[in-house]
Enzyme design. Structure first.
Site, short mmCIF file in Angstrom:
data_model
loop_
_atom_site.label_atom_id
_atom_site.label_comp_id
_atom_site.label_asym_id
_atom_site.label_seq_id
_atom_site.Cartn_x
_atom_site.Cartn_y
_atom_site.Cartn_z
N LYS A 52 -42.73 -43.87 -19.08
CA LYS A 52 -42.52 -45.09 -19.86
C LYS A 52 -43.12 -46.29 -19.13
O LYS A 52 -43.75 -47.15 -19.74
CB LYS A 52 -41.02 -45.30 -20.13
CG LYS A 52 -40.48 -44.31 -21.15
CD LYS A 52 -38.97 -44.28 -21.23
CE LYS A 52 -38.54 -43.15 -22.16
NZ LYS A 52 -37.09 -42.95 -22.24
N GLN A 96 -31.91 -45.25 -19.44
CA GLN A 96 -32.30 -43.85 -19.57
C GLN A 96 -31.08 -42.93 -19.67
O GLN A 96 -30.17 -43.02 -18.84
CB GLN A 96 -33.19 -43.46 -18.36
CG GLN A 96 -33.75 -42.06 -18.45
CD GLN A 96 -34.71 -41.87 -19.63
OE1 GLN A 96 -35.56 -42.71 -19.90
NE2 GLN A 96 -34.56 -40.77 -20.35
N ASP A 119 -34.70 -48.97 -27.65
CA ASP A 119 -34.51 -47.55 -27.93
C ASP A 119 -33.90 -47.36 -29.31
O ASP A 119 -33.96 -46.28 -29.88
CB ASP A 119 -33.57 -46.93 -26.88
CG ASP A 119 -34.29 -45.93 -25.99
OD1 ASP A 119 -35.39 -45.50 -26.36
OD2 ASP A 119 -33.74 -45.59 -24.93
#
Ligand code: NDP
Length: 280
Positions: A52, A96, A119
């Site tokens: 990422k 994460q 997200d």
């Protein structure tokens, strides 16, 4: 023969678009910035975070990494998220997953400011047409759009009902005016449902589960699954060889949905930066 929707190419197009938008924002004094939080040292998570950050670098988005020890408490993590929520130089926040067991994932995801939730997990099933949606399902919509596949009025069947893929996928198809059926491990007569699908999205984590006899001619099949074969290679949830001859469009694994997830994360970060700029 089904036309293969090339996720690598579509993801590249998205990233090029994001790069241009990042440059546009920078010319106006805004430096899009993504905060990436990782708790502990889970090897797969470390790889995802590295990928990422590499994508951020490619498109010109600043990535700020916060590596916290496994022993971090829920309160400490929420405190960091609150600080990042209040920091106007940070446009997107990504925590994460998975988190260590002693931390409640829901509480953490809900602590992320909705406008910075790139997200798309904090809102979960509650998002609407203009909200930032979870990256993988959004990537599927982008793949369909890349081939001008109309969702409106189509029989869309989603296999899988996870919070990360299945549920938000069903909602996105619904928001795009599809007629949606969601199937899961308790669904009866699955084959009768999959055979009616105009668009079939499969996200169950079962290697080559969907076979040619389970789909109708002319179906569009999107394979979200990522499974590892005994020899270490990857395969999807769809038996490509038997399904492809009946499909009008189909994705492959690897090279289908996979590359889209990070590309959509980059796009969500830019959208968050543009919106925060419009508000200020
Ligand atoms: P989960 O394990 O969280 O969910 C799997 C879902 O599949 C569940 O809802 C389960 O039903 C359903 N299911 C399991 N077996 C069957 C069956 N025989 N028939 C119908 N439904 C079934 O998985 P995820 O949603 O997180 O991921 C799904 C797949 O997608 C995995 O292979 C994963 O690796 C991949 N993935 C790929 C991404 C990408 O970037 N391409 C991103 C995220 C995931 P029930 O709820 O009843 O248990």
């Amino acid at each position: 023969m089904g036309k293969i929707i090339n996720g690598r190419k579509v993801a590249k197009d998205v990233l090029n678009r994001v790069k241009e938008q990042t440059a546009f924002l920078k010319e106006r004094g805004i430096s899009p910035c993504l905060a990436v939080i990782i708790v502990g040292e889970d090897p797969a998570s470390l790889v995802y975070v590295k990928n990422k950050q590499a994508a951020c670098e490619k498109v010109g988005i600043i990535s700020r990494r916060f590596s916290l020890p496994e022993s971090t408490t829920e309160e400490e993590l929420i405190l960091l998220i609150k600080k990042l929520n209040a920091d106007s130089s940070v446009h997107g926040i990504l925590c994460q997953l998975p988190l260590p067991r002693h931390i409640n994932e829901k509480s953490i995801l809900r602590a992320i400011d909705e406008g910075k939730d790139v997200d798309g997990f904090s809102a979960r099933i509650g998002f609407d047409r203009n909200d930032i949606a979870p990256c993988t399902p959004q990537g599927v919509i982008e793949l369909l759009a890349s081939e001008n596949i109309d969702i409106k009025g189509k029989n869309c069947v989603v296999l899988g009902r996870s919070n990360i893929v299945g549920k938000p996928m069903a909602l996105l198809l619904l928001l795009n005016d599809g007629t949606v059926t969601v199937c899961h491990s308790k669904t009866k007569n699955l084959i009768d449902i999959t055979r009616r699908a105009d668009i079939l999205v499969v996200a169950i984590g079962k290697p080559r589960f969907i076979t040619g006899d389970m789909v109708k001619n002319g179906v569009t099949v999107i394979d979200v699954g990522i499974n590892r074969n005994a020899d270490g290679s990857l395969c999807g949830d769809v038996d490509f060889d038997s399904v492809e001859p009946k499909a009008e469009y189909i994705t492959k694994v690897p090279g289908g949905v996979g590359p889209m997830t990070i590309a959509m994360l980059m796009q969500n970060t830019i959208v968050a930066a543009m919106r925060s700029n419009a508000q200020n």
